[in-house]
Design a protein around this motif. Structure first.
Motif, PDB file in Angstrom:
ATOM      1  N   ASN A 129      15.497   0.084   7.132  1.00  0.00           N
ATOM      2  CA  ASN A 129      15.371   1.369   7.811  1.00  0.00           C
ATOM      3  C   ASN A 129      14.013   1.553   8.488  1.00  0.00           C
ATOM      4  OD1 ASN A 129      17.964   2.190   6.956  1.00  0.00           O
ATOM      5  ND2 ASN A 129      17.149   2.869   4.981  1.00  0.00           N
ATOM      6  N   THR A 130      12.963   1.099   7.845  1.00  0.00           N
ATOM      7  CA  THR A 130      11.608   1.340   8.364  1.00  0.00           C
ATOM      8  C   THR A 130      11.073   0.208   9.209  1.00  0.00           C
ATOM      9  OG1 THR A 130      10.578   0.419   6.365  1.00  0.00           O
ATOM     10  CG2 THR A 130      11.081   2.780   6.368  1.00  0.00           C
ATOM     11  N   LEU A 131      11.540  -1.011   8.975  1.00  0.00           N
ATOM     12  CA  LEU A 131      10.998  -2.160   9.716  1.00  0.00           C
ATOM     13  C   LEU A 131      11.189  -2.053  11.237  1.00  0.00           C
ATOM     14  CD1 LEU A 131      11.672  -5.263   7.441  1.00  0.00           C
ATOM     15  CD2 LEU A 131       9.481  -4.500   8.362  1.00  0.00           C
ATOM     16  N   PRO A 132      12.307  -1.511  11.738  1.00  0.00           N
ATOM     17  CA  PRO A 132      12.383  -1.328  13.207  1.00  0.00           C
ATOM     18  C   PRO A 132      11.232  -0.491  13.752  1.00  0.00           C
ATOM     19  CG  PRO A 132      14.553  -1.079  12.247  1.00  0.00           C
ATOM     20  CD  PRO A 132      13.602  -1.179  11.103  1.00  0.00           C
ATOM     21  N   GLY A 133      10.839   0.564  13.029  1.00  0.00           N
ATOM     22  CA  GLY A 133       9.725   1.395  13.481  1.00  0.00           C
ATOM     23  C   GLY A 133       8.401   0.650  13.446  1.00  0.00           C
ATOM     24  N   TRP A 134       8.116  -0.025  12.323  1.00  0.00           N
ATOM     25  CA  TRP A 134       6.853  -0.768  12.233  1.00  0.00           C
ATOM     26  C   TRP A 134       6.805  -1.913  13.244  1.00  0.00           C
ATOM     27  CZ3 TRP A 134       3.505   2.032  10.200  1.00  0.00           C
ATOM     28  CH2 TRP A 134       3.703   2.770   9.031  1.00  0.00           C
ATOM     29  N   PHE A 135       7.926  -2.595  13.428  1.00  0.00           N
ATOM     30  CA  PHE A 135       7.951  -3.710  14.383  1.00  0.00           C
ATOM     31  C   PHE A 135       7.674  -3.216  15.802  1.00  0.00           C
ATOM     32  CE2 PHE A 135      10.319  -6.203  17.527  1.00  0.00           C
ATOM     33  CZ  PHE A 135       9.806  -7.470  17.306  1.00  0.00           C
ATOM     34  N   MET A 136       8.315  -2.134  16.209  1.00  0.00           N
ATOM     35  CA  MET A 136       8.115  -1.631  17.567  1.00  0.00           C
ATOM     36  C   MET A 136       6.717  -1.043  17.745  1.00  0.00           C
ATOM     37  SD  MET A 136      10.729  -2.550  19.160  1.00  0.00           S
ATOM     38  CE  MET A 136       9.984  -1.957  20.673  1.00  0.00           C
ATOM     39  N   ALA A 137       6.157  -0.418  16.703  1.00  0.00           N
ATOM     40  CA  ALA A 137       4.782   0.081  16.808  1.00  0.00           C
ATOM     41  C   ALA A 137       3.822  -1.075  17.039  1.00  0.00           C
ATOM     42  CB  ALA A 137       4.417   0.857  15.540  1.00  0.00           C
ATOM     43  N   SER A 138       4.031  -2.191  16.325  1.00  0.00           N
ATOM     44  CA  SER A 138       3.177  -3.369  16.528  1.00  0.00           C
ATOM     45  C   SER A 138       3.362  -3.960  17.922  1.00  0.00           C
ATOM     46  CB  SER A 138       3.502  -4.426  15.462  1.00  0.00           C
ATOM     47  OG  SER A 138       3.360  -3.895  14.161  1.00  0.00           O
ATOM     48  N   ALA A 139       4.629  -4.011  18.376  1.00  0.00           N
ATOM     49  CA  ALA A 139       4.897  -4.567  19.708  1.00  0.00           C
ATOM     50  C   ALA A 139       4.230  -3.727  20.795  1.00  0.00           C
ATOM     51  CB  ALA A 139       6.403  -4.639  19.941  1.00  0.00           C
ATOM     52  N   TRP A 140       4.300  -2.407  20.660  1.00  0.00           N
ATOM     53  CA  TRP A 140       3.668  -1.551  21.661  1.00  0.00           C
ATOM     54  C   TRP A 140       2.151  -1.622  21.593  1.00  0.00           C
ATOM     55  CZ3 TRP A 140       6.091  -0.220  25.713  1.00  0.00           C
ATOM     56  CH2 TRP A 140       7.442   0.077  25.697  1.00  0.00           C
ATOM     57  N   LEU A 141       1.586  -1.875  20.422  1.00  0.00           N
ATOM     58  CA  LEU A 141       0.131  -2.039  20.313  1.00  0.00           C
ATOM     59  C   LEU A 141      -0.323  -3.295  21.049  1.00  0.00           C
ATOM     60  CD1 LEU A 141      -2.569  -1.129  19.146  1.00  0.00           C
ATOM     61  CD2 LEU A 141      -2.013  -2.427  17.060  1.00  0.00           C
ATOM     62  N   VAL A 142       0.405  -4.385  20.860  1.00  0.00           N
ATOM     63  CA  VAL A 142       0.075  -5.633  21.586  1.00  0.00           C
ATOM     64  C   VAL A 142       0.244  -5.422  23.089  1.00  0.00           C
ATOM     65  CG1 VAL A 142       0.772  -8.031  21.943  1.00  0.00           C
ATOM     66  CG2 VAL A 142       0.700  -7.090  19.624  1.00  0.00           C
ATOM     67  N   PHE A 143       1.316  -4.746  23.468  1.00  0.00           N
ATOM     68  CA  PHE A 143       1.533  -4.488  24.898  1.00  0.00           C
ATOM     69  C   PHE A 143       0.427  -3.614  25.473  1.00  0.00           C
ATOM     70  CE2 PHE A 143       3.294  -1.758  28.253  1.00  0.00           C
ATOM     71  CZ  PHE A 143       3.701  -2.711  29.164  1.00  0.00           C
ATOM     72  N   LEU A 144      -0.054  -2.645  24.697  1.00  0.00           N
ATOM     73  CA  LEU A 144      -1.140  -1.772  25.154  1.00  0.00           C
ATOM     74  C   LEU A 144      -2.397  -2.579  25.461  1.00  0.00           C
ATOM     75  CD1 LEU A 144      -2.250   1.138  25.571  1.00  0.00           C
ATOM     76  CD2 LEU A 144      -2.861   1.122  23.139  1.00  0.00           C
ATOM     77  N   LEU A 145      -2.716  -3.529  24.607  1.00  0.00           N
ATOM     78  CA  LEU A 145      -3.897  -4.369  24.836  1.00  0.00           C
ATOM     79  C   LEU A 145      -3.716  -5.239  26.079  1.00  0.00           C
ATOM     80  CD1 LEU A 145      -4.617  -5.470  21.134  1.00  0.00           C
ATOM     81  CD2 LEU A 145      -5.783  -3.706  22.473  1.00  0.00           C
ATOM     82  N   LEU A 146      -2.548  -5.849  26.226  1.00  0.00           N
ATOM     83  CA  LEU A 146      -2.287  -6.670  27.413  1.00  0.00           C
ATOM     84  C   LEU A 146      -2.320  -5.836  28.686  1.00  0.00           C
ATOM     85  CD1 LEU A 146       0.640  -8.901  26.071  1.00  0.00           C
ATOM     86  CD2 LEU A 146      -1.752  -9.567  26.391  1.00  0.00           C
ATOM     87  N   LEU A 147      -1.802  -4.621  28.593  1.00  0.00           N
ATOM     88  CA  LEU A 147      -1.794  -3.730  29.745  1.00  0.00           C
ATOM     89  C   LEU A 147      -3.223  -3.378  30.160  1.00  0.00           C
ATOM     90  CD1 LEU A 147       0.483  -2.235  31.391  1.00  0.00           C
ATOM     91  CD2 LEU A 147      -0.011  -0.243  29.963  1.00  0.00           C
TER      92      LEU A 147
ATOM     93  N   CYS B 294       0.824  -1.207   0.000  1.00  0.00           N
ATOM     94  CA  CYS B 294       0.000   0.000   0.000  1.00  0.00           C
ATOM     95  C   CYS B 294       0.865   1.267   0.000  1.00  0.00           C
ATOM     96  CB  CYS B 294      -0.964   0.010   1.178  1.00  0.00           C
ATOM     97  SG  CYS B 294      -2.124  -1.356   1.189  1.00  0.00           S
ATOM     98  N   ASN B 295       1.859   1.284  -0.851  1.00  0.00           N
ATOM     99  CA  ASN B 295       2.769   2.429  -1.002  1.00  0.00           C
ATOM    100  C   ASN B 295       3.591   2.720   0.258  1.00  0.00           C
ATOM    101  OD1 ASN B 295       1.967   2.969  -3.673  1.00  0.00           O
ATOM    102  ND2 ASN B 295       0.206   4.176  -2.963  1.00  0.00           N
ATOM    103  N   LEU B 296       3.635   1.773   1.162  1.00  0.00           N
ATOM    104  CA  LEU B 296       4.484   1.902   2.346  1.00  0.00           C
ATOM    105  C   LEU B 296       5.693   1.001   2.177  1.00  0.00           C
ATOM    106  CD1 LEU B 296       1.867   1.896   5.265  1.00  0.00           C
ATOM    107  CD2 LEU B 296       3.038   3.869   4.256  1.00  0.00           C
ATOM    108  N   THR B 297       6.874   1.563   2.356  1.00  0.00           N
ATOM    109  CA  THR B 297       8.115   0.814   2.169  1.00  0.00           C
ATOM    110  C   THR B 297       8.497   0.094   3.458  1.00  0.00           C
ATOM    111  OG1 THR B 297       8.869   2.466   0.569  1.00  0.00           O
ATOM    112  CG2 THR B 297      10.532   0.973   1.490  1.00  0.00           C
ATOM    113  N   PHE B 298       8.862  -1.183   3.299  1.00  0.00           N
ATOM    114  CA  PHE B 298       9.334  -1.981   4.429  1.00  0.00           C
ATOM    115  C   PHE B 298      10.745  -2.461   4.102  1.00  0.00           C
ATOM    116  CE2 PHE B 298       4.742  -2.154   4.557  1.00  0.00           C
ATOM    117  CZ  PHE B 298       4.439  -2.054   5.909  1.00  0.00           C
ATOM    118  N   ASN B 299      11.723  -1.841   4.718  1.00  0.00           N
ATOM    119  CA  ASN B 299      13.110  -2.236   4.511  1.00  0.00           C
ATOM    120  C   ASN B 299      13.856  -2.173   5.844  1.00  0.00           C
ATOM    121  OD1 ASN B 299      13.537   0.510   4.941  1.00  0.00           O
ATOM    122  ND2 ASN B 299      13.819   0.972   2.754  1.00  0.00           N
TER     123      ASN B 299
END
Length: 562
Positions: free
Chosen positions: A407-425, A400-405
């Motif tokens: 450089n960007t994957l650390p940001g997307w990975f951590m955003a997903s990890a914090w979203l899961v943590f938010l739900l568990l919290l 969807c016109n979003l680049t995953f390489n």
């Protein structure tokens, strides 16, 4: 048995009088030094008072310990002689004399245990008396510096290793004699015998009583705390039934994820900066901006934690989700400003002050040391896992016109990890119950400071009368109020803590320079790829715990703190 113990104490006090802690002598010294402290004298006199009492206590304890070692040697020699006689006595079927020999050793051991118990109690009372008269924590300093030293004589008082060995030898040999009596009737089979098992029972009871008497010193030696036996602080403020393990676990996960978030971008920060048209050295600004924002987050999160733990953790997770999303979107937006904004948001979401405070306020005392170790371990593991994860992001694709390489994957990975943590919290974290602080009547109090502060800092002589009143009431409302500024907090710190903070700042300064510029330096001089930098930083992070163990548990016991 009680009457027997009393007779032992009365008889041995006169016989071993010269080897006891001289309580009257120390009391006389306290009265002698007290006018020097009460008068308007300088810091040097207070320092000399402390050093003088340290020398007195060292000499008194040395006298006790040397006599104790001498008596242990005599008992050990007698046990060795009885052991050599044992085989010959068994062959002659005449064990009464040998048994009587072991009982006599047990009797003398009881006298030694009473001697040690009375001196342990004496040491405790003396330390409390010095604290009471001089208004600073002499006990904290004395036990902390003497208890874990390799040549500690204080250890002989509350460890009782040699005494325990003698007690075990007497008990074991008496039991062995019963098993080898053959046709002879066991002394434990006939109740008509006088005190059939009184010796072993008396020894065991004396050892238990001695352990209770010295547990206070043992506790101080391990934790370097001042907790007097009549102090209300002995009661754990956190009830075990109110402790929630899942909340603590989520708290540690938060600490782990934040450290991962901090270091996951390090191996690729230079290439990310280059891809956005900036210099490679801008990676230092990208990494450091998170720490700069953390200065502000620590202040408002600290204030927020006075009212809640769940809400600031939820807010922290949300801010970190947005921060990592901004960091990842900066590549497609081709905006270095958005990149820096994302890292600033990540710093503003730092809840490490919440993690520490939750452990100190909401974990029972007996679990607090383990929880603190868990916090350090989680942080160190996150520091190592962050760069290591960068090794797995060596790819390049678009959705969807979003680049995953890389450089960007650390940001997307951590955003997903914090979203899961938010739900568990939201689902599992339990807000701890808070007790309202009831104001107490009485004079206000303030921190009395540590020994180092009393030695190195000038004394406020004009406030001495007020200080004596302050010392008598430690639970007033004034002392419970948090400081309202960084300057106020800094003024409360003793000089030694200020020095430690400066040393800690320089260590962090050097470490952050190494970490932030590692990708630039290694690629320029050694042509390292991202994977090599990530592995290097991961190995560097894994050394944190072993180094802390070596320094904290070995070197700190061999050398002074300075």
């Amino acid at each position: 048995m009680v009457a027997f113990g009393k007779r032992l104490k009365e008889s041995q006090i006169q016989e071993w009088k010269e080897y006891y802690i001289d309580y009257k002598f120390i009391k006389k010294k306290v009265n002698q030094f007290k006018p020097q402290v009460d008068d308007d004298v300088g810091t040097q006199d207070h320092s000399s008072v402390l050093k003088g009492f340290c020398r007195i206590m060292d000499n008194q304890i040395e006298k006790v310990v040397l006599f104790l070692l001498e008596q242990q040697g005599l008992l050990g020699h007698r046990l060795s002689s009885l052991g050599q006689q044992r085989n010959a006595v068994f062959q002659q079927n005449n064990i009464c004399e040998l048994e009587q020999g072991y009982r006599q050793v047990g009797h003398d051991l009881l006298r030694l245990l009473c001697f040690l118990e009375m001196n342990a109690i004496g040491i405790r009372k003396i330390l409390k008396k010095i604290d009471k008269h001089f208004y600073y924590k002499f006990t904290d300093y004395y036990v902390r510096t003497r208890s874990n030293h390799p040549y500690s004589q204080l250890q002989q008082v509350f460890k009782q290793v040699g005494v325990g060995a003698v007690a075990g030898s007497v008990s074991r040999n008496l039991a062995a004699l019963q098993d080898h009596q053959g046709i002879h009737t066991s002394i434990y089979d006939q109740s008509v015998l006088s005190n059939p098992d009184a010796m072993v029972d008396s020894i065991n009871a004396a050892v238990r009583k001695l352990s209770n008497s010295t547990s206070f010193l043992d506790f101080l030696g391990k934790h370097a705390l001042i907790i007097l036996e009549d102090s209300p602080s002995l009661q754990d403020p956190v009830a075990e039934e109110n402790f929630h393990f899942l909340s603590l676990f989520l708290n540690l996960v938060n600490a782990f994820l934040y450290m991962v978030n901090t270091y996951i971008v390090v191996p690729t920060a230079d290439s990310y900066s280059l891809s956005l048209g900036a210099a490679a050295t801008v990676c230092g600004v990208v990494i450091g901006s998170m720490a700069v924002a953390q200065l502000f987050s620590s202040i408002y999160f600290s204030a927020w934690s006075n009212r809640s733990y769940l809400k600031p953790l939820l807010f922290s997770s949300i801010v970190l989700i947005f921060g990592n999303a901004f960091y990842a979107l900066a590549y497609d937006m081709n905006s270095i400003v958005l990149l820096l904004l994302g890292r600033l948001f990540c710093g503003l979401g730092s809840a490490r002050v919440i993690n520490r405070r939750y452990i100190s306020d909401c974990v029972p005392l007996k679990l607090r040391m383990k929880a603190s170790a868990g916090f350090v371990s989680a942080s160190a593991l996150g520091m190592a896992c962050g760069p290591a994860l960068a090794c797995f992001f060596q790819t390049n694709f678009k959705i969807c016109n979003l680049t995953f390489n890389e450089n960007t994957l650390p940001g997307w990975f951590m955003a997903s990890a914090w979203l899961v943590f938010l739900l568990l919290l939201w689902i599992y974290f339990k807000e701890p119950e808070r007790e309202d602080v009831v104001p107490q009547k009485g004079p206000s109090t303030s921190s009395l400071g540590t020994l180092d502060e009393n030695i190195a800092a000038p004394l406020l002589l004009k406030c001495e009368a007020k200080q004596k009143t302050i010392y008598e009431d430690e639970n007033c409302e004034e002392d419970r109020k948090p400081v309202n500024s960084i300057i106020s907090a800094y003024r409360l710190l003793p000089p030694s803590v200020k020095v430690q903070l400066f040393v800690y700042f320089m260590l962090k300064y050097a470490m952050e320079i190494l970490v932030a510029e590692s990708s630039v330096i290694t690629s320029y001089y050694f042509s390292w790829q991202t994977n090599a930098v990530a592995i290097f930083l991961a190995c560097l992070g894994l050394t944190v715990l072993p180094v802390n163990v070596i320094v904290g548990h070995h070197f700190s016991n061999m050398f002074e703190e300075r």
